[in-house]
Each structure stands twice: as C-alpha cells, then as structure tokens.
Design an enzyme around this catalytic site. Structure first.
Site, PDB file in Angstrom:
ATOM      1  N   ARG A  28       0.841  -1.191   0.000  1.00  0.00           N
ATOM      2  CA  ARG A  28       0.000   0.000   0.000  1.00  0.00           C
ATOM      3  C   ARG A  28       0.882   1.249   0.000  1.00  0.00           C
ATOM      4  O   ARG A  28       1.961   1.254   0.614  1.00  0.00           O
ATOM      5  CB  ARG A  28      -0.887  -0.025   1.241  1.00  0.00           C
ATOM      6  CG  ARG A  28      -1.977   1.034   1.287  1.00  0.00           C
ATOM      7  CD  ARG A  28      -3.035   0.804   0.251  1.00  0.00           C
ATOM      8  NE  ARG A  28      -4.283   1.508   0.570  1.00  0.00           N
ATOM      9  CZ  ARG A  28      -5.116   1.980  -0.345  1.00  0.00           C
ATOM     10  NH1 ARG A  28      -4.835   1.848  -1.626  1.00  0.00           N
ATOM     11  NH2 ARG A  28      -6.247   2.566   0.008  1.00  0.00           N
ATOM     12  N   THR A  58      -9.024   0.308 -10.081  1.00  0.00           N
ATOM     13  CA  THR A  58      -8.434  -0.877  -9.469  1.00  0.00           C
ATOM     14  C   THR A  58      -8.507  -2.066 -10.437  1.00  0.00           C
ATOM     15  O   THR A  58      -9.287  -2.083 -11.371  1.00  0.00           O
ATOM     16  CB  THR A  58      -9.128  -1.215  -8.128  1.00  0.00           C
ATOM     17  OG1 THR A  58      -9.231  -0.029  -7.359  1.00  0.00           O
ATOM     18  CG2 THR A  58      -8.364  -2.241  -7.348  1.00  0.00           C
ATOM     19  N   THR A  67      -3.869  -0.917  -7.555  1.00  0.00           N
ATOM     20  CA  THR A  67      -4.688   0.240  -7.904  1.00  0.00           C
ATOM     21  C   THR A  67      -3.872   1.528  -7.943  1.00  0.00           C
ATOM     22  O   THR A  67      -2.777   1.598  -7.372  1.00  0.00           O
ATOM     23  CB  THR A  67      -5.836   0.402  -6.888  1.00  0.00           C
ATOM     24  OG1 THR A  67      -6.729   1.425  -7.322  1.00  0.00           O
ATOM     25  CG2 THR A  67      -5.307   0.748  -5.505  1.00  0.00           C
ATOM     26  N   GLU A 105      -4.222   8.100  -3.915  1.00  0.00           N
ATOM     27  CA  GLU A 105      -4.672   7.329  -2.759  1.00  0.00           C
ATOM     28  C   GLU A 105      -4.839   8.158  -1.485  1.00  0.00           C
ATOM     29  O   GLU A 105      -5.434   7.677  -0.515  1.00  0.00           O
ATOM     30  CB  GLU A 105      -3.692   6.181  -2.472  1.00  0.00           C
ATOM     31  CG  GLU A 105      -3.642   5.118  -3.543  1.00  0.00           C
ATOM     32  CD  GLU A 105      -4.901   4.285  -3.622  1.00  0.00           C
ATOM     33  OE1 GLU A 105      -5.818   4.502  -2.805  1.00  0.00           O
ATOM     34  OE2 GLU A 105      -4.959   3.424  -4.507  1.00  0.00           O
ATOM     35  N   ASP A 147      -8.114   8.185   0.157  1.00  0.00           N
ATOM     36  CA  ASP A 147      -8.585   7.052   0.958  1.00  0.00           C
ATOM     37  C   ASP A 147      -8.347   7.251   2.454  1.00  0.00           C
ATOM     38  O   ASP A 147      -8.818   6.453   3.267  1.00  0.00           O
ATOM     39  CB  ASP A 147      -7.934   5.747   0.492  1.00  0.00           C
ATOM     40  CG  ASP A 147      -8.696   5.101  -0.650  1.00  0.00           C
ATOM     41  OD1 ASP A 147      -9.750   5.627  -1.023  1.00  0.00           O
ATOM     42  OD2 ASP A 147      -8.228   4.071  -1.171  1.00  0.00           O
ATOM     43  N   SER A 168      -7.841   0.474   2.988  1.00  0.00           N
ATOM     44  CA  SER A 168      -8.201   0.000   1.649  1.00  0.00           C
ATOM     45  C   SER A 168      -9.361  -0.976   1.730  1.00  0.00           C
ATOM     46  O   SER A 168      -9.595  -1.603   2.764  1.00  0.00           O
ATOM     47  CB  SER A 168      -7.001  -0.705   1.008  1.00  0.00           C
ATOM     48  OG  SER A 168      -7.356  -1.309  -0.220  1.00  0.00           O
ATOM     49  N   SER A 169     -10.072  -1.123   0.616  1.00  0.00           N
ATOM     50  CA  SER A 169     -11.101  -2.153   0.503  1.00  0.00           C
ATOM     51  C   SER A 169     -10.613  -3.378  -0.264  1.00  0.00           C
ATOM     52  O   SER A 169     -11.348  -4.362  -0.393  1.00  0.00           O
ATOM     53  CB  SER A 169     -12.334  -1.581  -0.216  1.00  0.00           C
ATOM     54  OG  SER A 169     -12.926  -0.555   0.535  1.00  0.00           O
ATOM     55  N   GLY A 210     -13.243  -2.278  -7.498  1.00  0.00           N
ATOM     56  CA  GLY A 210     -14.556  -1.681  -7.290  1.00  0.00           C
ATOM     57  C   GLY A 210     -14.657  -0.772  -6.085  1.00  0.00           C
ATOM     58  O   GLY A 210     -15.732  -0.598  -5.532  1.00  0.00           O
ATOM     59  N   GLY A 211     -13.538  -0.195  -5.606  1.00  0.00           N
ATOM     60  CA  GLY A 211     -13.623   0.696  -4.455  1.00  0.00           C
ATOM     61  C   GLY A 211     -14.240  -0.021  -3.272  1.00  0.00           C
ATOM     62  O   GLY A 211     -13.928  -1.168  -2.973  1.00  0.00           O
TER      63      GLY A 211
END
Length: 579
Positions: free
Chosen positions: A110, A383, A401, A422, A425, A454-455, A474-475
C-alpha cells in the site's frame, strides 16, 4: 447485458443468496487432500483484466517460472495496459500461498503518506475538504508501493530473475497496445484534470489528439522506467534517475515529497486473516485492508438465520443489514495496524456478531441517517485484480490500484509513471465522505509514513475438495463482490459463474441498497422499500472479478473472468509441474 445472460445471472444470484451459515468464526484448519484427491494441479490457471497481462503470465510460466514469477509479469503488464486502474505509480496487496511450505503470506504494498500530507493541507480557507487537492495532482499521491512489491516477490518467492519477469511488460510498453473503449471513456471523463500536466500530455496527447479506441498507445518512457527497475531492482525506482524525476515533478506542480520518503519505502509482510465459513477455510486480507474483517463480520452475523427458508426480500434485507453493520465498523475502527490499535479479536468474534445480529429487525431497515442518501458513486473502472494457480499448487491473489480513474491524472515527465491519488482514501476531514462515499475518523487520519485504509480483498477459499482464488476491483464495493463470490463457490458455481454473478451492495452510508439492473425483481424491490430500505435497482454493472479454481477430486482447473470487461482473459494451460 444480453437478456438471456441477465436471466441466468439473476437465477445465479438467487441461488447464491439461498445459503445457510451456521459455523462460528474460528481459526481455519489446514485442509489436506483426500486419498481420492490429486496432490497437484494439472497445470496453470490465470485470470486477469486484460488478455495481454494474462498472456504475459503464461509466457513466464512457459519460461520455467512459478506462480510468483507470473504474478510479477501480470502485475507489471497490467500497469502498462490498464493505466485507468493501476500502475507502478500506485500500490496493491499480494496474497501468496507457497505450496512447498504450506505458508500463506500477505505482502502489503500500500502507498504511504508523505510528511507534507497533514489533514490541514487538504482543507480550504473555510475549513472544508479541498476535493481537487485530495483527488488530483501531486498532493493526492502517496509514495508508490507497487515497484517495491515486484522486486520483493521476485527476489523472495520467484524462480526467475526480475529482469526476465518484467520483459513482457517492457515489450508491451515499447511496442504499444490497442486502446480499448474503457480507456477512451475514462480519459474523456478525466481530460480536464489530466491535461493540466505536461507529462500526461506527452503520453496521452503524443499525436495531438486524445486516446481513441483502436489506436496504438506506446509508452517508451514507461518502458525505460521498467528497464531500470529490472536492472537495478529497488534502486531503479526509488533512487537515481527515476527518483530524481519523481521528486522534481512533484515539486514543479506544487507538491512536497522528500528523497528519504522514497528510499525509506518498504513493503510489509503481514499475517493473513483466516476464518472458517461452513466447509470453507478462508484466507484473506488483514488491515490495512478492511475487506477481510468486514467479510468475516458479515458471515458471522448471517450465521444466525437459515436463509434458505426466507423469501428473496427477507434474504436481501438481512444481507444488506449485515453489510451495513460491517461497513459501520470499517469506518470507525480500522486503519494502518502500524499506527492504530484495532479491536480485531472482538470484531471477528462470534459473541460480537451475535450482539450485532440482535440489533437487526427481521422485517424493518435500520436507518443510516448520518449521511445524505445519495447513491454511492460507481467504481467499475478503478483498481484491477488477477488470480493464479500453478502446477505446483502455488497460488496468488493480487489487487492493485492507483485509486480513481487514471489516479491523480499526473504523469511524471520522462518516466511514464502515472501517480496515484490514494490520499483520498484517508479520512482527510473526519466524517466527510471520500470519492467512494465512505467516511473515516481518527483511525484512518493521515500521518507521515502511514498507509491509508483500503477495501482491496484478495482471498483464497479452500474446502476438502476445492481451492479457489478470488478478488475484484470496485472501491468500497470490492468487499461485497468478494462476499458474493465466496457464496457463489459455496453453492457449487464454476469459476465463470462466480465471475458473472450480479451484484448488490450496502455500505452503511449512504443509506441505500445498490443493485445491478436485473439483480432484484420488481416485487422484491417493493418489499424492501416497504421495510424502509432505499433501493437503487437499476444501476449499471460494476466490478471486474477475476477468479481461478482447482477441483482436487477431478484434478481440473477453471478460470473465470468478469463478462462485464470485454478485454479480460481467463486461461488454463495444462503442463507438468514447474518445480
């Protein structure tokens, strides 16, 4: 979607939702093949969002590489052909299973926050969130993690040199690839932002006109950057020529990065989250992903009902209520585990789930009234994900992503590197929704070196007779896509059937059940609305799920790619074990 496929998908979703969850969450046992099961898969299966990326992985397998080498090749190729979704200016999560040791590894790549990215830096003169700064240009970008992940995975788990595994991506960047409609549409929607930046104009307006489907996009600067990464490893990106250009470009556009923030970046290996659902041992992403915790919570809550005895409206109602509560906890508790102490044992306990379950009224929606009730933004193009199983039983689930369409919109001149956005986020302003409509508070506030929540939820699921690798973009909707994918496998769907499942989603705020057109019939929608739900039942398709599976009894492989994405490719290659 073709009417026949829509009807089939609707019936698949109905079948998927007819499940009974009765087991409490617990440590997943190691599953060993039965005497009638094959010890190894018969070959390799790869599913990714672009045919060139899948082919890059197969090329490396045929060159003697394993699933981890193939993952490096697929990841880098996607960074070239899907600038709308990912790139080496972004980050990702790599979930690995090493068949020889039996070990699962979660590689956290990340992005991290630069020291300059304080919450105050993202507020305007009125104290409101400066949305432009949060999503566009250098201030929106975190320190990239994907290049470090490629180096780490190749060196520690691969069999081939990084230079070999990156060759397909280098070739595609240099020779070019055909622009597809999604790239053209995405550029159109972000054109005003992207054309602010000199480096972006040099790549996407090289011929004087915006990208058009059917044209060939060549990226010689990106090819050179990948060559430096291949030759010098970590130093090829985070030091030297590329790093100097990154720092200069960020400064030129008004941002603030430091050299030590690049050289100090490190991937983190973390222990995956494991739990049991029915007959499946599930291995998934821990924080800073929110997905694994949320999925564990949702299945725990739903274990209190025999959903097979309920009608479609009640089943959907209960699933939406479980989603609602899991997303609430995501918002309040979860963040970077290196910075935030999280009550993970409590969040994933059966007692906690029982308490949440008791708050769910069997026939009445629980209002989520702290946010306006606007529909959640669609996240179908941001993503990307790919899944791999090789002939030794190694497996890889990777989600990567740059965040929104084309990330920050800013390409660093002379590098081809499109920077992520990012930073959005993070909870840049506590209680204010980000671009995906989800909020955050102190646990996800930015701090120097911190990783934003993050998802992304790369996952493995394993039963006595079957292993599957699943994940999606897909977020915030990644989490519910993966949830439905797990349920699809539980109900006996093949890999392509799982990838094709229609989708529903609820994320606590805004207070709405989102559903693809055809996923819920008119009668079900009316019944849900009578319970107090707001339902958007005709949304455009979203997501891009990629999955592969191995049936150990028949010793067959399957791969499924999302039919919503016409350039994706799922491939199965029969071969001898690679080592």
């Amino acid at each position: 979607m073709h009417p026949a496929l829509r009807a089939l998908s609707t019936s698949l979703l109905s079948a998927c939702l007819l499940f009974t969850a009765t087991l409490p969450l617990q440590a997943a046992p190691k599953t060993t093949p039965t005497a009638a099961s094959a010890a190894r898969p018969p070959g390799t299966a790869i599913a990714s969002a672009h045919a060139l990326a899948t082919d890059a992985g197969l090329e490396i397998i045929r060159a003697g590489g394993n699933a981890f080498d193939a993952a490096v090749a697929v990841s880098a190729a996607l960074a070239v052909v899907e600038p709308i979704s990912s790139g080496i200016g972004g980050g990702g999560f790599f979930l690995l299973h090493d068949a020889k040791s039996g070990k699962d590894i979660f590689v956290d790549a990340r992005e991290t926050a630069p020291a300059s990215a304080t919450p105050a830096a993202f507020l305007d003169e009125k104290g409101e969130l400066n949305r432009d700064r949060a999503t566009n240009g250098p201030w929106s970008a975190g320190i990239p993690g994907l290049p470090a992940a490629l180096v780490h995975v190749a060196k520690k788990y691969g069999r081939l040199p990084l230079k070999t595994s990156l060759q397909p991506a280098i070739r595609i960047a240099r020779e070019g690839f055909e622009i597809y409609p999604r790239l053209e549409r995405g550029y159109g929607s972000r054109r005003q932002v992207m054309e602010r930046y000199r480096g972006t104009r040099e790549v996407f307006l090289a011929d004087g006109t915006p990208p058009t489907a059917g044209e060939i996009l060549k990226q010689p600067d990106l090819a050179r950057t990948l060559e430096l990464l291949a030759e010098k490893g970590f130093d090829g990106f985070y030091r030297g020529e590329v790093a100097s250009k990154l720092l200069a470009a960020v400064k030129e556009e008004g941002g603030q990065w430091r050299a030590d923030e690049l050289t100090g970046y490190r991937v983190k290996e973390r222990e995956p989250l494991r739990f049991q659902y029915r007959d499946w041992a599930i291995t998934t992403a821990p924080p800073p992903s929110s997905g694994g915790v949320a999925i564990a919570e949702m299945l725990q809550m739903l274990s209190g009902w025999d959903l097979t005895k309920l009608d479609a409206a009640q089943r959907t109602h209960l699933i939406a209520e479980a989603m609602r509560r899991a997303f609430r906890d995501r918002t309040i508790y979860l963040g970077d585990p290196d910075f935030v102490k999280m009550p993970l044992a409590r969040l994933t306990s059966s007692d906690y789930a029982a308490g949440l379950r008791a708050t769910i009224h069997p026939s009445k929606a629980t209002p989520s009234d702290l946010l306006p009730g606007q529909p959640a933004p669609l996240e179908d193009d941001e993503t990307t994900h790919f899944s791999i199983i090789d002939a030794n039983g190694n497996r890889v689930s990777v989600t990567q992503t740059v965040n929104l369409l084309y990330g920050s919109g800013m390409v660093v001149p002379g590098t081809g590197v499109l920077l992520n956005n990012e930073m959005d986020d993070f909870a840049l302003r506590p209680g204010t929704p980000n671009a995906f409509g989800v909020m955050g508070f102190a646990a996800n506030a930015p701090e120097p070196g911190k990783r934003m929540l993050s998802s992304m939820t790369p996952s493995f699921i394993e039963s006595r007779d079957k292993i599957a690798v699943v994940g999606a973009p897909g977020g915030s909707r990644i989490i519910t896509e993966v949830l439905l994918g797990i349920l699809g496998y539980d109900w006996g769907l093949d890999a392509q059937g799982v990838a094709a499942l229609p989708r529903i989603h609820h994320q606590w705020m805004p207070d709405v059940i989102s559903a693809e057109k055809g996923a819920l019939d008119a009668e079900t929608v009316a019944a849900l609305e009578a319970m107090g739900h707001k339902v958007n039942a005709g949304e455009n398709p979203w997501g891009n799920l990629q999955t592969v599976s191995w049936d150990k009894r028949s010793n067959t492989l399957e791969a499924g790619t999302d039919p919503r994405n016409p350039v994706g490719k799922a491939a199965v290659v029969e071969s001898a074990p690679v080592r």
